[in-house]
Design a protein around this motif. Structure first.
Motif, mmCIF file in Angstrom:
data_model
loop_
_atom_site.group_PDB
_atom_site.id
_atom_site.type_symbol
_atom_site.label_atom_id
_atom_site.label_comp_id
_atom_site.label_asym_id
_atom_site.label_seq_id
_atom_site.Cartn_x
_atom_site.Cartn_y
_atom_site.Cartn_z
ATOM 1 N N ASP A 1 0.843 -1.187 0.000
ATOM 2 C CA ASP A 1 0.000 0.000 0.000
ATOM 3 C C ASP A 1 0.877 1.236 0.000
ATOM 4 O O ASP A 1 1.985 1.233 0.543
ATOM 5 N N TRP A 2 0.380 2.288 -0.650
ATOM 6 C CA TRP A 2 1.054 3.581 -0.623
ATOM 7 C C TRP A 2 0.579 4.350 0.596
ATOM 8 O O TRP A 2 -0.618 4.538 0.793
ATOM 9 N N ARG A 3 1.533 4.826 1.406
ATOM 10 C CA ARG A 3 1.177 5.605 2.588
ATOM 11 C C ARG A 3 2.168 6.754 2.752
ATOM 12 O O ARG A 3 3.322 6.667 2.342
ATOM 13 N N TRP A 4 1.680 7.825 3.348
ATOM 14 C CA TRP A 4 2.519 8.997 3.593
ATOM 15 C C TRP A 4 3.167 8.910 4.972
ATOM 16 O O TRP A 4 2.507 8.566 5.955
ATOM 17 N N ARG A 5 4.458 9.244 5.038
ATOM 18 C CA ARG A 5 5.095 9.425 6.345
ATOM 19 C C ARG A 5 4.774 10.820 6.878
ATOM 20 O O ARG A 5 4.633 11.014 8.082
ATOM 21 N N HIS A 6 4.692 11.776 5.961
ATOM 22 C CA HIS A 6 4.234 13.126 6.278
ATOM 23 C C HIS A 6 3.343 13.578 5.125
ATOM 24 O O HIS A 6 3.652 13.303 3.965
ATOM 25 N N ALA A 7 2.264 14.266 5.427
ATOM 26 C CA ALA A 7 1.386 14.796 4.380
ATOM 27 C C ALA A 7 0.992 16.220 4.747
ATOM 28 O O ALA A 7 0.373 16.458 5.785
ATOM 29 N N THR A 8 1.393 17.160 3.893
ATOM 30 C CA THR A 8 1.026 18.561 4.063
ATOM 31 C C THR A 8 0.067 18.918 2.940
ATOM 32 O O THR A 8 0.451 18.905 1.768
ATOM 33 N N VAL A 9 -1.172 19.205 3.288
ATOM 34 C CA VAL A 9 -2.228 19.411 2.299
ATOM 35 C C VAL A 9 -2.645 20.875 2.286
ATOM 36 O O VAL A 9 -2.964 21.449 3.333
ATOM 37 N N ALA A 10 -2.634 21.480 1.094
ATOM 38 C CA ALA A 10 -3.091 22.862 0.928
ATOM 39 C C ALA A 10 -4.420 22.850 0.180
ATOM 40 O O ALA A 10 -4.505 22.319 -0.926
ATOM 41 N N ILE A 11 -5.441 23.414 0.786
ATOM 42 C CA ILE A 11 -6.764 23.510 0.178
ATOM 43 C C ILE A 11 -7.051 24.979 -0.109
ATOM 44 O O ILE A 11 -6.976 25.821 0.790
ATOM 45 N N GLY A 12 -7.351 25.292 -1.361
ATOM 46 C CA GLY A 12 -7.683 26.658 -1.741
ATOM 47 C C GLY A 12 -9.154 26.777 -2.089
ATOM 48 O O GLY A 12 -9.720 25.906 -2.751
ATOM 49 N N LEU A 13 -9.779 27.850 -1.635
ATOM 50 C CA LEU A 13 -11.179 28.121 -1.945
ATOM 51 C C LEU A 13 -11.239 29.395 -2.778
ATOM 52 O O LEU A 13 -10.764 30.441 -2.352
ATOM 53 N N ILE A 14 -11.816 29.288 -3.961
ATOM 54 C CA ILE A 14 -11.887 30.417 -4.877
ATOM 55 C C ILE A 14 -13.340 30.612 -5.275
ATOM 56 O O ILE A 14 -14.014 29.665 -5.688
ATOM 57 N N GLY A 15 -13.835 31.835 -5.138
ATOM 58 C CA GLY A 15 -15.231 32.033 -5.481
ATOM 59 C C GLY A 15 -15.679 33.467 -5.370
ATOM 60 O O GLY A 15 -14.877 34.391 -5.242
ATOM 61 N N ASP A 16 -16.969 33.641 -5.418
ATOM 62 C CA ASP A 16 -17.606 34.948 -5.351
ATOM 63 C C ASP A 16 -17.745 35.346 -3.887
ATOM 64 O O ASP A 16 -18.534 34.753 -3.141
ATOM 65 N N THR A 17 -16.980 36.345 -3.475
ATOM 66 C CA THR A 17 -17.009 36.741 -2.070
ATOM 67 C C THR A 17 -18.349 37.348 -1.667
ATOM 68 O O THR A 17 -18.604 37.545 -0.478
ATOM 69 N N GLN A 18 -19.202 37.654 -2.654
ATOM 70 C CA GLN A 18 -20.536 38.155 -2.333
ATOM 71 C C GLN A 18 -21.485 37.020 -1.952
ATOM 72 O O GLN A 18 -22.554 37.261 -1.392
ATOM 73 N N ALA A 19 -21.098 35.785 -2.283
ATOM 74 C CA ALA A 19 -21.931 34.625 -1.956
ATOM 75 C C ALA A 19 -21.351 33.933 -0.731
ATOM 76 O O ALA A 19 -20.136 33.766 -0.623
ATOM 77 N N PRO A 20 -22.194 33.535 0.218
ATOM 78 C CA PRO A 20 -21.674 32.873 1.420
ATOM 79 C C PRO A 20 -21.037 31.529 1.074
ATOM 80 O O PRO A 20 -21.481 30.830 0.166
ATOM 81 N N LEU A 21 -19.990 31.201 1.797
ATOM 82 C CA LEU A 21 -19.337 29.909 1.621
ATOM 83 C C LEU A 21 -20.268 28.825 2.161
ATOM 84 O O LEU A 21 -20.617 28.840 3.345
ATOM 85 N N PRO A 22 -20.717 27.873 1.318
ATOM 86 C CA PRO A 22 -21.718 26.898 1.764
ATOM 87 C C PRO A 22 -21.194 25.872 2.756
ATOM 88 O O PRO A 22 -21.980 25.224 3.447
#
Length: 209
Positions: free
Chosen positions: A89-110
């Motif tokens: 199996d493939w496994r991480w010894r360390h995992a650093t995950v970057a999540i980006g949210l891009i959208g219309d700032t006039q609309a609430p984040l659901p």
């Protein structure tokens, strides 16, 4: 994220290792992904499939006004079956995950950033050795969709405005579905330093080949 959604994420990344061919010299076989594609059994492909799974499962919860990018900095390692049987199996010894949210700032984040972080953490925890110490998920880059403007139609390219915390790998994952094409973006933007992206800089995203 509810159990059904988490199960769907696991099924999407769940892989079948075939006995034909070989991957990167350590892992034999091919990876058959949840949607039926076949790929070499390598750490790069495993990471890209994890990124695709995260994006595909969370994107519907953010649509239509928001979209998500994801990138995992490290590659997993292939861990042989300790019983000596075929497979591993493939496994991480360390995992650093970057999540980006891009959208219309006039609309609430659901979906709240905390809920997104929790969902990604729950999904990756079984795939990281000692996840309580070696798994980091950061949600960032809330940006107006108005800044994502198309480049001239004749080039088939698009433009993207760099946000704080972005890397070329996660921008590549957002536009191409894989982090491996970050060099293509770098080549299309002479003078851009991939290691020091400046927020607010507009860059060209070349068309998919």
């Amino acid at each position: 994220m509810n159990p059904r959604s988490m199960a769907a994420m696991a099924m999407c990344l769940g892989t079948l290792i075939c006995a034909t061919g070989c991957g990167d010299g350590r892992a034999a076989g091919m990876i058959i992904t949840g949607d039926g594609r076949m790929m070499a059994n390598t750490g790069e492909n495993t990471r890209d499939e994890a990124v695709r799974t995260i994006v595909s499962q969370l994107a519907p919860r953010l649509a239509p006004h928001w979209r998500i990018t994801a990138a995992i900095a490290e590659l997993p390692e292939y861990i042989e079956d300790p019983r000596g049987e075929v497979g591993g199996d493939w496994r991480w010894r360390h995992a650093t995950v970057a999540i980006g949210l891009i959208g219309d700032t006039q609309a609430p984040l659901p979906v709240s950033a905390a809920d997104i972080e929790s969902a990604v953490t729950d999904y990756l925890r079984p795939k990281v050795i000692r996840a309580q110490d070696h798994l980091s998920v950061v949600v960032h880059s809330v940006e107006s969709a108005a800044s994502q403007s198309p480049a001239p139609a004749s080039t088939g390219a698009r433009t993207y405005t760099i946000a704080a915390g972005d890397t070329l790998a996660d921008i590549s994952a957002a536009f191409y579905g894989t982090s491996q094409h970050w060099r293509r973006i770098a080549e299309a933007n002479p003078g851009l330093d991939p290691g020091q992206l400046v927020p607010g800089t507009s860059i060209v995203i070349p068309p998919a080949r």
